[in-house]
Design an enzyme around this catalytic site. Structure first.
Site, PDB file in Angstrom:
ATOM      1  N   HIS A 278       0.805  -1.218   0.000  1.00 14.41           N
ATOM      2  CA  HIS A 278       0.000   0.000   0.000  1.00 14.41           C
ATOM      3  C   HIS A 278       0.836   1.264   0.000  1.00 14.41           C
ATOM      4  O   HIS A 278       0.294   2.359  -0.110  1.00 14.41           O
ATOM      5  CB  HIS A 278      -0.916   0.005   1.223  1.00 14.41           C
ATOM      6  CG  HIS A 278      -0.191   0.004   2.542  1.00 14.41           C
ATOM      7  ND1 HIS A 278       0.671  -1.007   2.897  1.00 14.41           N
ATOM      8  CD2 HIS A 278      -0.185   0.889   3.559  1.00 14.41           C
ATOM      9  CE1 HIS A 278       1.162  -0.751   4.104  1.00 14.41           C
ATOM     10  NE2 HIS A 278       0.674   0.391   4.518  1.00 14.41           N
ATOM     11  N   CYS A 279       2.165   1.166   0.122  1.00 10.70           N
ATOM     12  CA  CYS A 279       2.996   2.368   0.265  1.00 10.70           C
ATOM     13  C   CYS A 279       4.032   2.546  -0.839  1.00 10.70           C
ATOM     14  O   CYS A 279       4.038   3.549  -1.541  1.00 10.70           O
ATOM     15  CB  CYS A 279       3.721   2.339   1.619  1.00 10.70           C
ATOM     16  SG  CYS A 279       2.636   2.646   3.027  1.00 10.70           S
ATOM     17  N   ILE A 280       4.934   1.585  -0.976  1.00  7.53           N
ATOM     18  CA  ILE A 280       6.132   1.805  -1.789  1.00  7.53           C
ATOM     19  C   ILE A 280       5.805   2.097  -3.257  1.00  7.53           C
ATOM     20  O   ILE A 280       6.439   2.968  -3.852  1.00  7.53           O
ATOM     21  CB  ILE A 280       7.093   0.606  -1.673  1.00  7.53           C
ATOM     22  CG1 ILE A 280       7.450   0.364  -0.206  1.00  7.53           C
ATOM     23  CG2 ILE A 280       8.376   0.874  -2.448  1.00  7.53           C
ATOM     24  CD1 ILE A 280       8.323  -0.832   0.021  1.00  7.53           C
ATOM     25  N   ASP A 283       3.692   5.988  -2.766  1.00  3.69           N
ATOM     26  CA  ASP A 283       4.158   7.180  -2.057  1.00  3.69           C
ATOM     27  C   ASP A 283       5.087   8.082  -2.864  1.00  3.69           C
ATOM     28  O   ASP A 283       4.949   9.312  -2.811  1.00  3.69           O
ATOM     29  CB  ASP A 283       4.859   6.778  -0.757  1.00  3.69           C
ATOM     30  CG  ASP A 283       3.893   6.170   0.247  1.00  3.69           C
ATOM     31  OD1 ASP A 283       2.726   5.935  -0.119  1.00  3.69           O
ATOM     32  OD2 ASP A 283       4.302   5.926   1.395  1.00  3.69           O
TER      33      ASP A 283
END
Length: 443
Positions: A278-280, A283
């Protein structure tokens, strides 16, 4: 007068936090919200959970866990402590603090998509009241808390730092990591006025072991982006080095393992079929988008993104070459994709590169199946769709495919059996790095 009023409301909120009567609302009951709600409940504060999914509310109310690595007994224990899940956002008025943990994906142009944040704020807005603390935990660009969330307080007749409190505190969940649970991961908190900062630090200190204050919400938002850009750039580096090493006949996993013995100045990152979670994958693009407002082109970050985004095609290319070398074509080939979660031993498929590889293979005309004990049925996703269920990994099943692609290397797979019975293995995770064989092609 306003300052005195604000001081009184802050003191009242701090008192409630101190005596464990502050009711905390967690908005968004997913991979971040559920562990957060569990920890708050464990520390004795009353918790109310909000979600827009009726099935999610039903599961939690029934003591079922929608997340594989969280045991149903943990949900039942939280319920026994008074936790309630609801879709009634009017109950936000009951809460002394509201923690927003909703998705912040990218749109089709790879630009920030805050529709879940703004939809949440629209639902909460009629029920905001004096004395409340609002904290955004979702990944976003620097300035979101002040520029997007604060106006909702103003529209409600509230002023952050005077009669309400507003902070940003980025989530740092690592699903399935047994070494770092919610309580032990330090929590960054940034507010734009002293009262909001004091309220945020006090609340998170009530259930997180270490709280790290920073000077503003924008600084806290930037912290989150830096953490994951750091990882994205380093993963992009080793993904590119993997391609170079394979051309040179070198094993990149051997090289990384040896380099990792250096006790200073080096941290090991490992290549794969892309990046997920969900991030890398997301973001870095929140920062590149915001940087354009300041006339800055973040070339280094975007290059890493391009390298990582090219990895699914690289894996497919290796599969095409390997099949061709064995007198087979991709169209009509029976392929088994092993692992569709974005990382080992979780059921989380968000932004999983495995799914991108599967789509590319389908476009080439391959006949696909997948096996993933953590994801028994291919889930409903915003942008991807397969009508598939996980197949069992037996010697007979494995032997029936033209190739098996290792896309996520779960620990419960019998890799020795796979090596013995698979006609061809496309290894995108370096599982057989130290044990090569004629039927194994590194990817």
């Amino acid at each position: 007068m306003a300052k005195a009023k604000g001081h009184g409301m802050l003191e009242e909120l701090l008192r409630k936090i101190g005596d464990r009567t502050a009711r905390v609302g967690v908005v968004g009951l997913g991979y971040v919200g559920i562990p957060l709600a569990m920890r708050i409940s464990e520390m004795g504060l009353p918790v109310l959970g909000f979600d827009i999914l009726p099935e999610r509310i039903r599961q939690l109310t029934a003591g079922e866990s929608p997340i594989r690595h969280i045991a149903p007994k943990a949900i039942a224990a939280m319920n026994a402590r008074g936790f309630q899940a609801t879709g009634d956002y009017s109950r936000a008025a009951e809460c002394d603090a509201l923690l927003i943990c909703v998705p912040t994906p990218l749109d089709k142009h790879r630009e920030p998509d805050l529709r879940f944040v703004t939809a949440t704020m629209e639902s909460l807005a009629p029920h905001l009241r004096a004395g409340q603390l609002l904290s955004l935990e979702s990944t976003t660009w620097p300035g979101t808390t002040a520029e997007v969330l604060a106006p909702y307080f103003t529209a409600a007749g509230l002023t952050p730092g005077v009669d309400a409190f507003l902070v940003y505190s980025p989530e740092r969940e690592d699903p399935g990591n047994p070494d770092f649970d919610t309580s032990r991961i330090p929590k960054v908190v940034g507010g734009d006025d002293p009262a909001s900062q004091a309220a945020g630090v006090a609340l998170y200190s009530a259930f997180i072991d270490t709280v790290v204050p920073v000077s503003s919400s924008r600084a806290a938002e930037m912290v989150k982006l830096l953490e994951n850009i750091y990882r994205a750039v380093n993963i992009g580096l080793v993904n590119e080095l993997k391609i170079v090493a394979q051309r040179m006949g070198l094993d990149i996993f051997e090289v990384i393992g040896a380099a990792a013995t250096k006790p200073f100045g080096f941290k090991a990152f490992y290549p794969g079929p892309g990046i997920g979670g969900h991030c890398i994958p997301v973001d870095p693009f929140y920062l590149t988008w915001k940087a354009r407002e300041y006339g800055i082109h973040t070339r280094f970050i975007e290059l890493a993104g391009e390298v990582n985004a090219s990895m699914p095609d690289y894996v497919v290319g290796k599969a095409l070459q390997a099949l061709n070398a064995r007198g087979k074509v991709m169209s009509g080939a029976r392929l088994l994709c092993l692992g569709i979660a974005y990382k080992p031993d979780v059921d989380d498929v968000r932004e999983s590169p495995s799914v991108l590889v599967m789509e590319r293979l389908r476009d080439w005309g391959a006949v696909l199946d997948y096996s993933d004990s953590h994801v028994p049925v291919f889930p409903v996703m915003r942008e991807h769709s397969f009508d598939l269920a996980s197949v069992a990994l037996t010697a007979e099943v494995v032997a029936g495919y033209d190739a098996v692609l290792i896309l996520t290397d779960h620990s419960d797979v019998d890799y020795a059996m796979l090596r013995e019975h698979a006609a061809l293995i496309i290894d995108a995770r370096g599982r057989y790095s130290s044990n090569p064989a004629g039927n194994i092609v590194p990817a």
